[in-house]
Design an enzyme around this catalytic site. Sequence first.
Site, short mmCIF file in Angstrom:
data_model
loop_
_atom_site.label_atom_id
_atom_site.label_comp_id
_atom_site.label_asym_id
_atom_site.label_seq_id
_atom_site.Cartn_x
_atom_site.Cartn_y
_atom_site.Cartn_z
N ASP A 205 -2.16 -0.70 6.57
CA ASP A 205 -3.17 -1.05 5.57
C ASP A 205 -2.76 -2.29 4.78
O ASP A 205 -3.61 -3.10 4.39
CB ASP A 205 -3.40 0.13 4.61
CG ASP A 205 -4.22 1.24 5.26
OD1 ASP A 205 -4.60 1.08 6.44
OD2 ASP A 205 -4.48 2.25 4.60
N HIS B 60 -3.64 10.65 6.17
CA HIS B 60 -2.58 9.78 6.69
C HIS B 60 -1.77 10.38 7.84
O HIS B 60 -0.98 9.68 8.47
CB HIS B 60 -1.62 9.36 5.57
CG HIS B 60 -1.15 10.48 4.69
ND1 HIS B 60 -0.48 11.59 5.16
CD2 HIS B 60 -1.24 10.64 3.34
CE1 HIS B 60 -0.17 12.38 4.16
NE2 HIS B 60 -0.64 11.84 3.04
N ASP C 84 0.86 -1.17 0.00
CA ASP C 84 0.00 0.00 0.00
C ASP C 84 0.90 1.23 0.00
O ASP C 84 2.05 1.17 0.45
CB ASP C 84 -0.91 0.00 1.23
CG ASP C 84 -1.88 1.17 1.22
OD1 ASP C 84 -2.70 1.25 0.28
OD2 ASP C 84 -1.81 2.02 2.12
N GLU D 152 -5.64 18.31 2.89
CA GLU D 152 -6.58 17.20 2.67
C GLU D 152 -5.87 15.85 2.78
O GLU D 152 -6.40 14.90 3.37
CB GLU D 152 -7.24 17.32 1.29
CG GLU D 152 -8.12 18.55 1.12
CD GLU D 152 -7.30 19.82 0.81
OE1 GLU D 152 -6.06 19.70 0.63
OE2 GLU D 152 -7.91 20.90 0.73
N GLU E 174 1.02 5.75 0.52
CA GLU E 174 0.39 7.01 0.89
C GLU E 174 1.03 8.10 0.05
O GLU E 174 2.23 8.00 -0.30
CB GLU E 174 0.57 7.31 2.38
CG GLU E 174 -0.05 6.27 3.31
CD GLU E 174 -1.55 6.13 3.17
OE1 GLU E 174 -2.21 7.08 2.65
OE2 GLU E 174 -2.10 5.07 3.54
N HIS F 31 -4.95 6.35 7.97
CA HIS F 31 -4.34 5.47 6.97
C HIS F 31 -2.83 5.40 7.22
O HIS F 31 -2.20 6.39 7.55
CB HIS F 31 -4.58 6.00 5.56
CG HIS F 31 -6.01 5.84 5.11
ND1 HIS F 31 -6.34 5.24 3.91
CD2 HIS F 31 -7.17 6.19 5.69
CE1 HIS F 31 -7.66 5.24 3.78
NE2 HIS F 31 -8.18 5.83 4.85
#
Length: 231
Positions: free
Chosen positions: A155, A57, A7, A52, A9, A150
Site C-alpha cells: 500500500d 490484511h 502505511d 474482521e 496494518e 491490504h
Amino acid sequence: MREIIFDTETTGLDPKSGDRMVEIGCIEMVGRVETGRTFHAYFNPERDMPMEAERVHGLSAAFLATKPRFAESADELLAFLGDSPLVAHNAGFDFGFLNNELERIGRAAISLDRMVDTVALARKKHPGAKNSLDALCTRYGIDRSHRVKHGALLDAELLAQVYVELTGGRQIGLELAAVHSVTVAAAVVSVSETSAPSRPVRPPRPHTASAEELGRHSEFIAGIDNAIWAR
C-alpha cells in the site's frame, strides 16, 4: 527533499482501546522520486487478531506470534524515518497507532507537524470525488491488480505513486514536448545556417487587374440574371 511514504496494518481501529500495530511499510522518496530504500516489519501484538481485521490484511495471530515485538525494531524504524515528513493515507489513523506504540515503550511521540495526509490532498484536488487508495489508483491509472489484500509495504508503494500525482505528477508529456521543441529549433537553426546557392533577385510582380480585365469582369457581372446583389 526527503520524504517517507508509509502505511500500517493493525488489529482494529482504536489504539486507545487496546488495538495494536502489526505491520509497517515505508518507502523513501527524494524529490518525489523513489530511491529504492524501504523499511518493512511485522510485529507480535501480544494479543488475539479479530477476524474482521484478519480478513482485511490476512495476518493471523499464529503468523505474528513468531515476529519480534515493536520495542525490538523501534530503533531501526526511527533511524529510517529520521526527521523527514511522513506521508500516509488518512494519516491521523497511522500516526495514532505509531505514536501509541512509541508511548508504550516510553519513547517520544512523532510530531504531527511532520504529517502529510494524502486524503486531505485528494479532497482538495478532487472535491466530492472518492478518495480511497483504490479510487485514486483508478483515477491515475496506477496498476493495483496485485493488491488482493491490504499490505503495509504494498500500500505504501501504491501511495507513493498516488502522492506524486496529487502533488503535480511527473509531467512526462511536458518534458518530452520540451525536448522535441529544442530538437526542432536546433534543426531550424541548422537549416537556416546552411549556405544556399545564390540566385538573382526578381523584382516584385504586379497583382492588380488591368483595365481590360476589369472591363470583361463588368460585362460578365451585367449578364447574370436575377443577381442577388441587385435585389
